[in-house]
Design an enzyme around this catalytic site. Structure first.
Site, short mmCIF file in Angstrom:
data_model
loop_
_atom_site.label_atom_id
_atom_site.label_comp_id
_atom_site.label_asym_id
_atom_site.label_seq_id
_atom_site.Cartn_x
_atom_site.Cartn_y
_atom_site.Cartn_z
N CYS A 1 0.84 -1.21 0.00
CA CYS A 1 0.00 0.00 0.00
C CYS A 1 0.87 1.26 0.00
O CYS A 1 1.50 1.55 -1.01
CB CYS A 1 -0.99 -0.04 1.16
SG CYS A 1 -2.35 1.12 0.97
N HIS B 1 -3.11 -5.38 1.45
CA HIS B 1 -2.45 -5.64 2.73
C HIS B 1 -2.42 -7.12 3.07
O HIS B 1 -3.26 -7.59 3.85
CB HIS B 1 -3.18 -4.88 3.85
CG HIS B 1 -3.10 -3.40 3.72
ND1 HIS B 1 -1.99 -2.68 4.11
CD2 HIS B 1 -3.98 -2.50 3.22
CE1 HIS B 1 -2.19 -1.40 3.86
NE2 HIS B 1 -3.39 -1.26 3.32
N GLU C 1 -0.61 -8.50 5.08
CA GLU C 1 -0.38 -8.62 6.52
C GLU C 1 -1.69 -8.63 7.31
O GLU C 1 -1.71 -9.03 8.47
CB GLU C 1 0.55 -7.50 7.02
CG GLU C 1 -0.05 -6.08 7.05
CD GLU C 1 -0.04 -5.36 5.70
OE1 GLU C 1 0.21 -6.03 4.67
OE2 GLU C 1 -0.32 -4.14 5.67
#
Lengths: 317, 197
Positions: free
Chosen positions: B83, B174, B176
């Protein structure tokens, strides 16, 4: 049945996206701004987000009257002026203001005790919105009740508009202490703990297992210096809200950032210093450097000198 | 990375979801550590530029020669940006234009899908083995152009969302924030490979 499952699925996806944005703001500073120029200064100083409002808490406190959601024209102008996320405040329980803010494209709504509450019993049903909400809390029970209503971020209430950090500290310590206490309770004891906290058992159990809130935990309410920001971060805050601390000189007078270059520079220096202090909160050498660079600080108002009925933090429940 | 120690991967911790990345890296077999100063890049086997606000991160990089140190590090070591991190890595940034490290031959448009209400979770095919990939987009940028040396590993509406150019990886979403660790594992393997050489 299938419909119910479908709804639940959406709620989960929605909540992940809401908490996701809060995750992106961690380690940053969210600044209250009352004009396009202030928003630009905040972005230029490195703020991760700005909170658009018509009067900062110090002015609301000094001037009185009913404090409402900011004018849509101001919010739209600020959205146009910066690329970082824009937040705005709705009154506690005022879901129509929140609907308007969502419609305007605000990225986060603060259901805030700083504005005059619109409902004395009910907070906004925040699950009903696509836009994420942040809510203030003074203790763990209050934080978990807001999360149950759909808040995607919690911030300490502190005592807004004072420049006195004492209550932000008190609320952060209270919340972290209550979380630690839950982690040593047995499964059976958690039911009674939920009753005492007046919070849903499932959320209480979640905190007991992880030792932290299920959403990011930020700090607000009286943070006025780089040292204040570092203090709150070291106490466990994951990001910092600064309200009146950047653009105010006396209690109800903002720095004139539009026409007075010296006052503009003062606001810039405060904003930059607090941003750096929030990132390097554990580095006293950098904290000393940035504290030295700040010219002037909001005068402030000792929170202990405020009468009980004048406190903003007691709004909401 | 059979017997060798885990690769030590830094996460730029100026601001953003660096803690989520550290957790994901640990789960993918790396030893994460936080990087807030240019000196902390020394000795790392790779670096992650997390999600957050690229404008804020740039302010910090413009001080103490951090920008240059980061460029020098990433020219020889693996780097992965998600991002905001992908914006920092790009050759060119649009809407509005801003400074970038120029390590990935790509043009990235900021906030290309709209505001937070337009954020979404998509699932799409990927060339990574193991089936479709969940992608969490939050006020996401869009990679509108890639150079010939850049490989696209996943797409959204025809635009690349996960790309690799040698040791440089970038995602506009994302990974994560998802439970699937394939993307982080891929990066950890690149870092472990460099370390083994």
């Amino acid at each position: 049945m299938s419909k119910e499952n479908g709804t639940k699925q959406i709620a989960t996806t929605g909540l992940r996206l809401k908490v996701g944005l809060a995750e992106m703001l961690k380690g940053g500073v969210i600044m209250d701004v009352m004009s396009v120029e202030q928003a630009r200064i905040a972005e230029e100083a490195g703020a991760v987000s700005v909170m658009a409002l018509e009067r900062v808490p110090a002015m609301i406190r000094a001037e009185g009257g009913v404090a409402r959601m900011a004018k849509p024209s101001l919010i739209k102008a600020i959205i146009q002026a910066v690329t970082i996320p824009v937040m705005a405040k709705a009154r506690i329980g005022h879901f129509a203001e929140a609907q308007i803010l969502q419609e305007l494209g605000v990225d986060f709504i603060d259901e805030s005790e700083v504005l005059t509450p619109a409902d004395e019993a009910h907070h906004i049903d925040k699950h009903a919105f696509t836009t994420p909400f942040v809510c203030g809390a003074r203790n763990l029970g209050e934080a978990l009740r807001r999360i149950a209503e759909g808040a995607a971020m919690i911030r300490t209430k502190g005592e807004a508009g004072t420049g006195d950090v004492v209550h932000a500290v008190q609320h952060m310590r209270q919340i972290t202490r209550e979380m630690r206490q839950l982690t040593v309770l047995t499964e059976q004891e958690l039911y009674a703990a939920a009753k005492e906290l007046q919070a849903p058992y499932e959320l209480v159990r979640m905190v007991a297992q992880t030792g932290k809130l299920p959403v990011p935990n930020f700090s607000a309410g009286g943070i006025a210096t780089p040292a204040d920001a570092a203090l709150m971060m070291q106490l466990g805050a994951e990001a910092i809200f600064v309200g009146s601390g950047i653009f105010m000189k006396e209690r109800a007078t903002p720095l004139d950032v539009e026409n007075n270059p010296k006052e503009r520079e003062e606001a810039v220096s405060r904003a930059k210093a607090i941003v750096i202090a929030t990132t390097h909160y554990n580095d006293p050498k950098i904290l000393a450097e940035v504290s030295e660079q700040v010219t002037g600080t909001m005068k402030g108002l000792a929170a202990a000198a405020i009468e009980e009925k004048e406190l903003l933090q007691t709004r909401g429940w | 990375m059979s017997k060798a120690a885990k690769p030590c991967i830094g996460v730029l911790a100026i601001q953003g979801d660096y803690a989520a990345h550290a957790q994901a890296l640990a789960e993918a077999g790396a030893e994460p550590c936080e990087v807030r100063q240019p000196e902390e890049l020394a000795g790392l086997d790779g670096l992650v530029l997390p999600g957050g606000e690229s404008t804020t991160m740039l302010k910090f990089l413009e001080k103490r020669h951090f920008f240059k140190a980061l460029q020098d590090f990433c020219r020889t070591m693996p780097v992965f940006g998600t991002c905001a991190g992908s914006i920092l890595l790009a050759r060119e940034v649009r809407s509005p234009a801003q400074r970038s490290l120029g390590l990935l031959d790509a043009v990235v448009e900021r906030n290309a899908y709209g505001r937070q209400i337009d954020s979404s979770i998509e699932t799409a095919e990927t060339s990574l083995p193991g089936g479709p990939l969940e992608m969490v987009f939050i006020r996401a940028p869009r990679i509108v152009e890639i150079g010939p040396g850049v490989e696209a590993l996943a797409y959204r509406e025809g635009y690349p969302t996960l790309v690799r150019q040698g040791m440089v990886m970038a995602a506009t979403f994302h990974p994560e924030l998802s439970a699937d660790r394939r993307v982080h594992r891929m990066f950890v393997e690149i870092a472990a490979g460099i370390r083994a050489v």
